[in-house]
Design a protein around this motif. Structure first.
Motif, short mmCIF file in Angstrom:
data_model
loop_
_atom_site.label_atom_id
_atom_site.label_comp_id
_atom_site.label_asym_id
_atom_site.label_seq_id
_atom_site.Cartn_x
_atom_site.Cartn_y
_atom_site.Cartn_z
N LEU A 128 6.36 -4.62 -8.62
CA LEU A 128 6.54 -4.85 -10.04
C LEU A 128 5.89 -3.79 -10.91
N GLU A 129 4.84 -3.17 -10.39
CA GLU A 129 4.08 -2.21 -11.20
C GLU A 129 3.35 -1.24 -10.28
N ILE A 130 3.30 0.02 -10.69
CA ILE A 130 2.51 1.03 -10.01
C ILE A 130 1.56 1.61 -11.04
N SER A 131 0.26 1.46 -10.80
CA SER A 131 -0.70 1.82 -11.84
C SER A 131 -1.98 2.38 -11.22
N SER A 132 -2.68 3.21 -11.99
CA SER A 132 -3.99 3.71 -11.56
C SER A 132 -5.08 2.69 -11.87
N ASN A 133 -4.72 1.64 -12.64
CA ASN A 133 -5.70 0.60 -13.01
C ASN A 133 -5.75 -0.49 -11.94
N ARG A 134 -6.95 -0.90 -11.62
CA ARG A 134 -7.18 -1.99 -10.65
C ARG A 134 -7.52 -3.26 -11.40
N LEU A 135 -6.64 -4.28 -11.31
CA LEU A 135 -6.89 -5.57 -11.95
C LEU A 135 -7.81 -6.39 -11.06
N SER A 136 -8.97 -6.75 -11.58
CA SER A 136 -9.99 -7.40 -10.74
C SER A 136 -9.60 -8.80 -10.28
N ASP A 137 -8.70 -9.47 -11.00
CA ASP A 137 -8.35 -10.85 -10.63
C ASP A 137 -7.13 -10.92 -9.71
N ILE A 138 -6.64 -9.78 -9.25
CA ILE A 138 -5.51 -9.73 -8.33
C ILE A 138 -6.02 -9.34 -6.94
N THR A 139 -5.63 -10.09 -5.93
CA THR A 139 -6.09 -9.84 -4.56
C THR A 139 -5.58 -8.49 -4.04
N LEU A 140 -6.51 -7.73 -3.46
CA LEU A 140 -6.17 -6.43 -2.88
C LEU A 140 -5.97 -6.59 -1.37
N TYR A 141 -4.87 -6.03 -0.84
CA TYR A 141 -4.57 -6.08 0.59
C TYR A 141 -4.81 -4.70 1.20
N GLY A 142 -5.64 -4.65 2.26
CA GLY A 142 -6.00 -3.36 2.86
C GLY A 142 -5.76 -3.34 4.36
N GLY A 143 -5.86 -2.13 4.94
CA GLY A 143 -5.66 -1.96 6.37
C GLY A 143 -4.20 -2.02 6.78
N VAL A 144 -3.31 -1.66 5.86
CA VAL A 144 -1.86 -1.76 6.10
C VAL A 144 -1.23 -0.37 5.98
N SER A 145 -0.27 -0.06 6.85
CA SER A 145 0.43 1.24 6.81
C SER A 145 1.77 1.09 6.08
N PHE A 146 2.09 2.11 5.25
CA PHE A 146 3.31 2.08 4.43
C PHE A 146 4.05 3.39 4.52
N SER A 147 5.33 3.32 4.20
CA SER A 147 6.08 4.53 3.90
C SER A 147 6.06 4.64 2.37
N GLU A 148 6.96 5.39 1.77
CA GLU A 148 6.92 5.59 0.32
C GLU A 148 7.21 4.28 -0.44
N MET A 149 6.71 4.24 -1.70
CA MET A 149 6.86 3.05 -2.54
C MET A 149 7.70 3.36 -3.78
N HIS A 150 8.54 2.41 -4.18
CA HIS A 150 9.33 2.56 -5.40
C HIS A 150 9.30 1.26 -6.18
N ILE A 151 9.18 1.35 -7.50
CA ILE A 151 9.13 0.15 -8.33
C ILE A 151 10.45 -0.62 -8.22
N TYR A 152 10.33 -1.93 -8.13
CA TYR A 152 11.44 -2.89 -8.00
C TYR A 152 12.07 -2.91 -6.60
N ASP A 153 11.53 -2.10 -5.68
CA ASP A 153 11.95 -2.20 -4.28
C ASP A 153 10.99 -3.13 -3.53
N THR A 154 11.39 -3.59 -2.36
CA THR A 154 10.50 -4.40 -1.53
C THR A 154 9.43 -3.51 -0.90
N LEU A 155 8.22 -4.05 -0.74
CA LEU A 155 7.13 -3.30 -0.11
C LEU A 155 7.59 -2.68 1.21
#
Length: 247
Positions: A128-155
């Motif tokens: 939904l959003e790609i941002s340099s800002n980290r929202l503190s009340d949103i859970t962060l998921y780590g330790g995951v490998s990705f290919s490229e990301m695009h807004i409105y596409d599935t992770l």
């Protein structure tokens, strides 16, 4: 001959006077319109991501936006304002000096750090959003490998099983309204949660609902404590879990 020239001069002068009077009346009417409909009160829905002043910097961008009628017309016929984490903005005319602004926040359930930016997604894994800002009340998921990301596409998670776990956990965290700062995956897909000063070991499962439901019940007892809660072998109906306090 001189009389004709004089007559033409007076006609032109009279015409200029009439034009000046009409022009002056238009200016006065415009000024009356502008100041009579001066925008003095803006009511804005509460927003989890911005203060009222921060939102106004996005919404009230020029001098015309200080007139109630022009402000409403501008936001009705112009392109939708783009505000990070906000899906839609609507403006409602209240009276000649007041408007009401309604905000529709994007339904964010989690985020992932990728290429020094945060990728925010919904319950279906859509970005939904790609941002340099980290929202503190949103859970962060780590330790995951990705290919490229695009807004409105599935992770674009490389491992399908990890993607399913992210979706399961994000929906459970939202369902039970439990505050989880971070969810970490190790190379074996074991899950560890971080909630304030508590680490919660969940292990590798196909579903984490029983554990999250029990964690919600336990959280009030863990306030102010620092330690590790081992729920890897937890089963529904179990009366106790192992908590190791740390100093």
């Amino acid at each position: 001959m001189g009389g004709r020239v004089q007559m033409r001069f007076f006609r032109r002068w009279s015409l200029l006077k009439k034009i000046s009077v009409v022009f002056g009346m238009i200016i006065i009417m415009l000024l009356l319109f502008y100041f009579s409909f001066s925008l003095k009160n803006i009511e804005i829905d509460e927003c989890a991501y911005y203060t009222k002043d921060e939102l106004l910097k996005y919404i009230q961008t020029d001098g015309w936006d200080h007139n109630t009628v022009l402000f409403c017309l501008d936001h009705k016929f112009s392109e939708q304002i783009e505000i990070p984490f906000i899906q839609k903005v609507t403006v409602e005319y209240v009276n000649k000096n007041s408007v009401k602004i309604r905000l529709y926040e994007k339904p964010i359930v989690g985020c992932i750090e990728y290429m020094n930016e945060y990728i925010y997604f919904d319950k279906d894994g859509k970005v939904l959003e790609i941002s340099s800002n980290r929202l503190s009340d949103i859970t962060l998921y780590g330790g995951v490998s990705f290919s490229e990301m695009h807004i409105y596409d599935t992770l674009a998670v490389k491992d399908n099983e990890v993607f399913k776990k992210i979706m399961d956990l994000s929906q459970l965290i939202s369902k039970y309204q439990v505050t989880i700062d971070e969810v970490m995956f190790d190379p074996s897909q074991n899950v560890k949660l971080y909630a304030d000063q508590i680490q919660v070991l969940l292990g590798n499962r196909t579903s984490y609902e029983d554990q999250i439901a029990e964690l919600v019940n336990m959280m009030p007892k863990l306030i102010g404590l620092k330690g590790e809660l081992d729920m890897r072998d937890f089963k529904a109906g179990q009366s106790s879990t192992i908590f190791k306090e740390m100093k």
